[in-house]
Design a protein around this motif. Structure first.
Motif, PDB file in Angstrom:
ATOM      1  N   LEU A 157     -49.448  47.070  48.613  1.00 11.93           N
ATOM      2  CA  LEU A 157     -50.702  46.592  48.040  1.00 11.93           C
ATOM      3  C   LEU A 157     -51.679  47.732  47.788  1.00 11.93           C
ATOM      4  N   ALA A 158     -51.575  48.771  48.617  1.00 11.93           N
ATOM      5  CA  ALA A 158     -52.498  49.897  48.486  1.00 11.93           C
ATOM      6  C   ALA A 158     -52.107  50.841  47.354  1.00 11.93           C
ATOM      7  N   LYS A 159     -50.841  50.797  46.942  1.00  9.59           N
ATOM      8  CA  LYS A 159     -50.377  51.710  45.897  1.00  9.59           C
ATOM      9  C   LYS A 159     -50.503  51.065  44.522  1.00  9.59           C
ATOM     10  N   PRO A 160     -51.063  51.782  43.553  1.00 10.12           N
ATOM     11  CA  PRO A 160     -51.180  51.227  42.194  1.00 10.12           C
ATOM     12  C   PRO A 160     -49.813  51.129  41.531  1.00 10.12           C
ATOM     13  N   THR A 161     -49.728  50.289  40.499  1.00 12.80           N
ATOM     14  CA  THR A 161     -48.502  50.195  39.724  1.00 12.80           C
ATOM     15  C   THR A 161     -48.275  51.513  38.988  1.00 12.80           C
ATOM     16  N   LEU A 162     -47.083  52.068  39.116  1.00 12.55           N
ATOM     17  CA  LEU A 162     -46.803  53.381  38.562  1.00 12.55           C
ATOM     18  C   LEU A 162     -46.030  53.269  37.249  1.00 12.55           C
ATOM     19  N   ILE A 213     -27.834  65.372  34.760  1.00 16.20           N
ATOM     20  CA  ILE A 213     -28.939  65.385  35.720  1.00 16.20           C
ATOM     21  C   ILE A 213     -30.110  64.653  35.082  1.00 16.20           C
ATOM     22  N   PHE A 214     -30.754  63.793  35.847  1.00 14.76           N
ATOM     23  CA  PHE A 214     -31.899  63.039  35.339  1.00 14.76           C
ATOM     24  C   PHE A 214     -33.079  63.168  36.292  1.00 14.76           C
ATOM     25  N   PHE A 215     -34.259  62.902  35.738  1.00 16.18           N
ATOM     26  CA  PHE A 215     -35.492  62.990  36.517  1.00 16.18           C
ATOM     27  C   PHE A 215     -36.349  61.751  36.298  1.00 16.18           C
ATOM     28  N   ALA A 216     -36.983  61.281  37.387  1.00 17.57           N
ATOM     29  CA  ALA A 216     -38.008  60.244  37.290  1.00 17.57           C
ATOM     30  C   ALA A 216     -39.352  60.951  37.177  1.00 17.57           C
ATOM     31  N   LEU A 217     -40.114  60.600  36.153  1.00 16.31           N
ATOM     32  CA  LEU A 217     -41.389  61.255  35.890  1.00 16.31           C
ATOM     33  C   LEU A 217     -42.558  60.284  36.046  1.00 16.31           C
ATOM     34  N   ILE A 218     -43.652  60.792  36.608  1.00 18.19           N
ATOM     35  CA  ILE A 218     -44.937  60.098  36.621  1.00 18.19           C
ATOM     36  C   ILE A 218     -45.961  61.089  36.081  1.00 18.19           C
ATOM     37  N   LYS A 240     -27.086  64.589  44.879  1.00 21.04           N
ATOM     38  CA  LYS A 240     -28.419  65.181  44.893  1.00 21.04           C
ATOM     39  C   LYS A 240     -29.501  64.206  44.404  1.00 21.04           C
ATOM     40  N   MET A 241     -29.486  62.997  44.961  1.00 16.38           N
ATOM     41  CA  MET A 241     -30.557  62.052  44.653  1.00 16.38           C
ATOM     42  C   MET A 241     -31.670  62.240  45.674  1.00 16.38           C
ATOM     43  N   ALA A 242     -32.875  62.474  45.179  1.00 19.90           N
ATOM     44  CA  ALA A 242     -34.011  62.713  46.064  1.00 19.90           C
ATOM     45  C   ALA A 242     -35.277  62.180  45.408  1.00 19.90           C
ATOM     46  N   VAL A 243     -36.213  61.734  46.256  1.00 19.74           N
ATOM     47  CA  VAL A 243     -37.502  61.222  45.793  1.00 19.74           C
ATOM     48  C   VAL A 243     -38.600  61.923  46.576  1.00 19.74           C
ATOM     49  N   ASP A 244     -39.642  62.328  45.897  1.00 17.54           N
ATOM     50  CA  ASP A 244     -40.796  62.952  46.546  1.00 17.54           C
ATOM     51  C   ASP A 244     -41.324  62.016  47.633  1.00 17.54           C
ATOM     52  N   PRO A 245     -41.496  62.504  48.878  1.00 10.46           N
ATOM     53  CA  PRO A 245     -41.973  61.646  49.982  1.00 10.46           C
ATOM     54  C   PRO A 245     -43.259  60.899  49.655  1.00 10.46           C
ATOM     55  N   THR A 246     -44.115  61.493  48.832  1.00 10.35           N
ATOM     56  CA  THR A 246     -45.370  60.841  48.457  1.00 10.35           C
ATOM     57  C   THR A 246     -45.133  59.533  47.721  1.00 10.35           C
ATOM     58  N   TYR A 247     -44.002  59.456  47.025  1.00  8.25           N
ATOM     59  CA  TYR A 247     -43.726  58.291  46.189  1.00  8.25           C
ATOM     60  C   TYR A 247     -42.589  57.427  46.734  1.00  8.25           C
ATOM     61  N   GLN A 248     -42.157  57.698  47.952  1.00  8.33           N
ATOM     62  CA  GLN A 248     -41.133  56.844  48.548  1.00  8.33           C
ATOM     63  C   GLN A 248     -41.729  55.471  48.844  1.00  8.33           C
TER      64      GLN A 248
END
Length: 315
Positions: A157-162, A213-218, A240-248
């Motif tokens: 609820l605290a995180k905005p829709t990305l 190789i692909f990337f998720a971008l915000i 090598k799948m990884a997500v930035d901890p800030t956006y987990q």
């Protein structure tokens, strides 16, 4: 007939578990009645625990993992049925210990074959399913112990829709590929020579081998990544799948896996494989949710010593 609770999926998980529990309780009640036993099935855990040790309500509640009030209610029912009594602790008279009566001990002897038959029947139900319900419940309990549902919902609820977009390899994101994965490896494991080769030379290791190789971008910032590496004709390894901890917790991991599956299909793959570690509970749960199945490693062991789980997804 339409099953609305099932259609609601995970949103109605509590209701579905309650429905299953009620079903078991009703059936066991009827089984007890056929053996002339007048005892609610819900008393089974407490009765078994008291057969091993006498203890105050607070200790019993802790051992059973339920509230003090719930155990007090069950204890009062046992006392009314003449199956338990309360008495003062000889070492601390302020404490009241709950203990079984001779009547309860006789009842337990009577119920032993019934309980064994019930256990065997339930085990047969579990074994007939491709998923082990008891293991799944254990994993869910562990995940919720690490962070409860209320905390997880508040975070959502605290995180905005990305606004997330997924793009293919671009040299400008090469450092992000290294950073995201190096951060993940350093947090959980030891950085190995194969990690170094994959992360420092991704073009040679993945792209020149026929991988992607692909990337998720915000906002044009890479916050997640994955690679597909061809291991044999028709088979690609999700690597090598990884997500930035800030956006987990923002569903980026699932989006990446969905994209990986779509890309593997475009590449003509018949199977996706991956190696992971049992200590990574959330990742393992996500892979299983997306249809991956745990199997024995076809080569006996993984290339990375940290990987003790091998999974496959047939396309």
């Amino acid at each position: 007939m339409q099953d609305f609770i099932s259609e609601l999926g995970s949103q109605a998980l509590g209701s579905r578990l309650k429905r299953l529990s009620d079903h078991f309780m009703q059936e066991v009640t009827e089984i007890y009645q056929t053996t002339a036993v007048d005892m609610p099935p819900r008393l089974f855990p407490l009765l078994n625990l008291l057969a091993r040790q006498q203890a105050p309500i607070s200790t019993l509640a802790e051992l059973l993992g339920v509230s003090h009030a719930a155990v007090s209610q069950m204890a009062n029912t046992l006392i009314k049925l003449g199956l338990a009594t309360k008495h003062s602790d000889s070492q601390d008279e302020r404490r009241q210990l709950l203990t079984l009566t001779p009547k309860a001990e006789q009842l337990i002897q009577q119920l032993q074959p019934v309980w064994l038959a019930i256990k065997t029947a339930i085990d047969e139900c579990i074994d007939s399913s491709p998923h082990n319900l008891l293991e799944a419940l254990k994993d869910m309990e562990q995940v919720l112990n690490e962070k409860n549902l209320q905390q997880r919902v508040q975070e959502k609820l605290a995180k905005p829709t990305l606004d997330i977009t997924i793009v293919g390899w671009q040299p400008t994101y090469k450092q992000a590929f290294y950073r995201l994965n190096r951060q993940w490896v350093d947090e959980y494991f030891e950085f190995l020579p194969l990690d170094k080769q994959q992360l420092e030379q991704p073009e040679n290791y993945y792209l020149l081998s026929g991988g992607v190789i692909f990337f998720a971008l915000i906002n044009q910032q890479a916050v997640g990544t994955f690679a597909l590496y061809p291991t044999q004709p028709g088979v690609y390894e999700l690597s090598k799948m990884a997500v930035d901890p800030t956006y987990q917790g923002c569903n980026i991991g699932q989006r990446l896996i969905e994209h990986a599956i779509a890309q593997a299909n475009l590449l003509g793959a018949k199977k996706i494989i991956l190696e992971t570690a049992s200590k990574l509970k959330p990742a393992l749960a996500l892979y299983q949710k997306m249809g991956f199945t745990v199997l024995p490693h076809p080569e006996g062991e993984a290339r990375f010593t940290r990987a003790d789980v091998y999974m496959e997804l047939d396309l």
